[in-house]
Design an enzyme around this catalytic site. Structure first.
Site, PDB file in Angstrom:
ATOM      1  N   ASP A  90       6.056   2.172   6.695  1.00 22.15           N
ATOM      2  CA  ASP A  90       4.758   1.514   6.550  1.00 22.15           C
ATOM      3  C   ASP A  90       3.940   2.301   5.534  1.00 22.15           C
ATOM      4  OD1 ASP A  90       2.341   0.209   6.864  1.00 22.15           O
ATOM      5  OD2 ASP A  90       1.958   0.979   8.880  1.00 22.15           O
ATOM      6  N   GLU A 129      -5.139   1.718   2.519  1.00 20.84           N
ATOM      7  CA  GLU A 129      -5.005   0.566   3.408  1.00 20.84           C
ATOM      8  C   GLU A 129      -5.236   0.956   4.852  1.00 20.84           C
ATOM      9  OE1 GLU A 129      -2.701  -2.281   6.053  1.00 20.84           O
ATOM     10  OE2 GLU A 129      -2.576  -0.113   5.809  1.00 20.84           O
ATOM     11  N   GLU A 130      -4.710   2.126   5.240  1.00 18.88           N
ATOM     12  CA  GLU A 130      -4.750   2.525   6.648  1.00 18.88           C
ATOM     13  C   GLU A 130      -6.156   2.864   7.143  1.00 18.88           C
ATOM     14  OE1 GLU A 130      -2.356   2.079   8.516  1.00 18.88           O
ATOM     15  OE2 GLU A 130      -0.472   2.308   7.429  1.00 18.88           O
ATOM     16  N   HIS A 137       3.847   3.196  12.928  1.00 16.30           N
ATOM     17  CA  HIS A 137       2.911   4.329  13.057  1.00 16.30           C
ATOM     18  C   HIS A 137       3.505   5.458  13.890  1.00 16.30           C
ATOM     19  CE1 HIS A 137      -1.128   2.274  11.795  1.00 16.30           C
ATOM     20  NE2 HIS A 137      -0.129   2.053  10.942  1.00 16.30           N
ATOM     21  N   HIS A 158       0.830  -1.211   0.000  1.00 10.36           N
ATOM     22  CA  HIS A 158       0.000   0.000   0.000  1.00 10.36           C
ATOM     23  C   HIS A 158       0.859   1.254   0.000  1.00 10.36           C
ATOM     24  CE1 HIS A 158       0.295   1.141   4.360  1.00 10.36           C
ATOM     25  NE2 HIS A 158       0.401  -0.148   4.563  1.00 10.36           N
TER      26      HIS A 158
END
Length: 327
Positions: A161, A191-192, A300, A59
């Protein structure tokens, strides 16, 4: 690492992925792949073949915030774009798309008990609401400010990420030689905020097998939750996370490929969090899906940490999976 630096330093919160999408399209077209963008903004690079239809996914979006209201004193309230750890947000810098930098502050004593997003605000140094709204308007998105750094085997940056997954796919696409398989490399959006782009891309492709390439937690920092994944010890082959129970044939095949090609690997069970593999597996009548993950500390955050050895192991495993005669 120049490409990874370029990918991570681009700002692309969920739904606002243009900056990263442009880089990926440029790279994929340079490599000679057939490239298209779907309705949700995911980039799909295709290399045709007569074998099994394989989908590899990473992603392109990152977590961020979205401005929701500006008070009379110029302080901006905001909502979450993806999974924010509220107790770790205070005094972090954020960067809006137009380059405006702000600092996250909190109401007095707001963190004495349970942190609440409603008690946080962004301070951009504006004197009042009118001055603030010249720079940031309701609906504007921002990401955390965290520069790319590398030393030795260590890489630290915001947005590893999952720009590291994008990097892995692009390097595999570049280095891949012969493969009979029909290959789709998907760089998915959103995606998140619910594994959205991968779901629609998978529905369009309907692959025989799919592998999501993403980051995973590690179990090697002091007092962290127990997990059998460590930084620097190889690619993590996913067995399950909160979104998916990986197909047993995919898991065993990836382990077989790793062993045959002397690629260091670990077994991953991630108890907190999910990946695009979960959405892909439930597409249409179902897809046999698995995952290859990069062990990453401090996910994150603006300072996610990974190992170049692990990144390279993931590249080699993706290449091996591309060339494998899947049954």
């Amino acid at each position: 690492m120049k490409l990874l630096k370029r990918l991570t330093e681009a700002d692309a919160p969920s739904g606002r992925e243009n900056a990263v999408r442009d880089i990926i399209k440029e790279e994929a077209e340079r490599l000679g792949y057939e490239v298209c963008t779907d309705a949700l903004g995911s980039v799909i690079a295709h290399r045709s073949g007569s074998g099994k239809k394989l989908m590899f996914d990473a992603h392109i979006d990152e977590i961020g915030i979205i401005a929701s209201y500006t008070d009379d004193n110029g302080f901006i309230r905001f909502g979450a774009v993806g999974g924010l750890y509220t107790k770790e947000l205070q005094h972090r810098r954020v960067r809006f798309e137009n380059g405006t930098i702000g600092v996250i502050g909190s109401e007095e004593k707001a963190f004495d008990e349970k942190p609440e997003l409603s008690k946080l605000y962004i301070d951009i140094g504006a004197k009042n609401k009118a001055a603030a709204e010249k720079l940031v308007k309701t609906g504007d998105s921002a990401v955390f400010d965290g520069e790319f750094y590398q030393k030795g085997d260590t890489v630290i940056s915001k947005a590893l990420d999952d720009r590291v997954g994008c990097y892995i796919l692009l390097k595999a696409m570049e280095e891949l030689e012969e493969s009979e398989n029909d290959l789709y490399f998907v760089f998915s959006t959103q995606e998140e905020v619910g594994l959205r782009g991968a779901r629609t891309a998978a529905f369009n492709i309907m692959p025989d097998y799919a592998i999501a390439v993403d980051v995973t937690d590690t179990g090697d920092t002091p007092s962290c939750p127990v997990m059998d994944v460590r930084l620097g010890e190889g690619a993590a082959i996913k067995i399950m996370d909160r979104s998916v129970m990986c197909d047993s044939h995919v898991v065993s095949s990836l382990r077989k490929l790793a062993a045959a090609n002397k690629i260091p690997y670990q077994s991953e069970i991630m108890t907190d969090g999910g990946t695009d593999a979960g959405a892909i597996a439930l597409t249409g009548g179902g897809v046999r899906a698995g995952g290859i993950s990069v062990p990453t500390r401090y996910i994150h955050s603006p300072a996610e940490m990974a190992s170049k050895k692990d990144i390279n192991a993931c590249i080699e495993l993706v290449k091996a999976a591309c060339a494998y005669s899947w049954q």
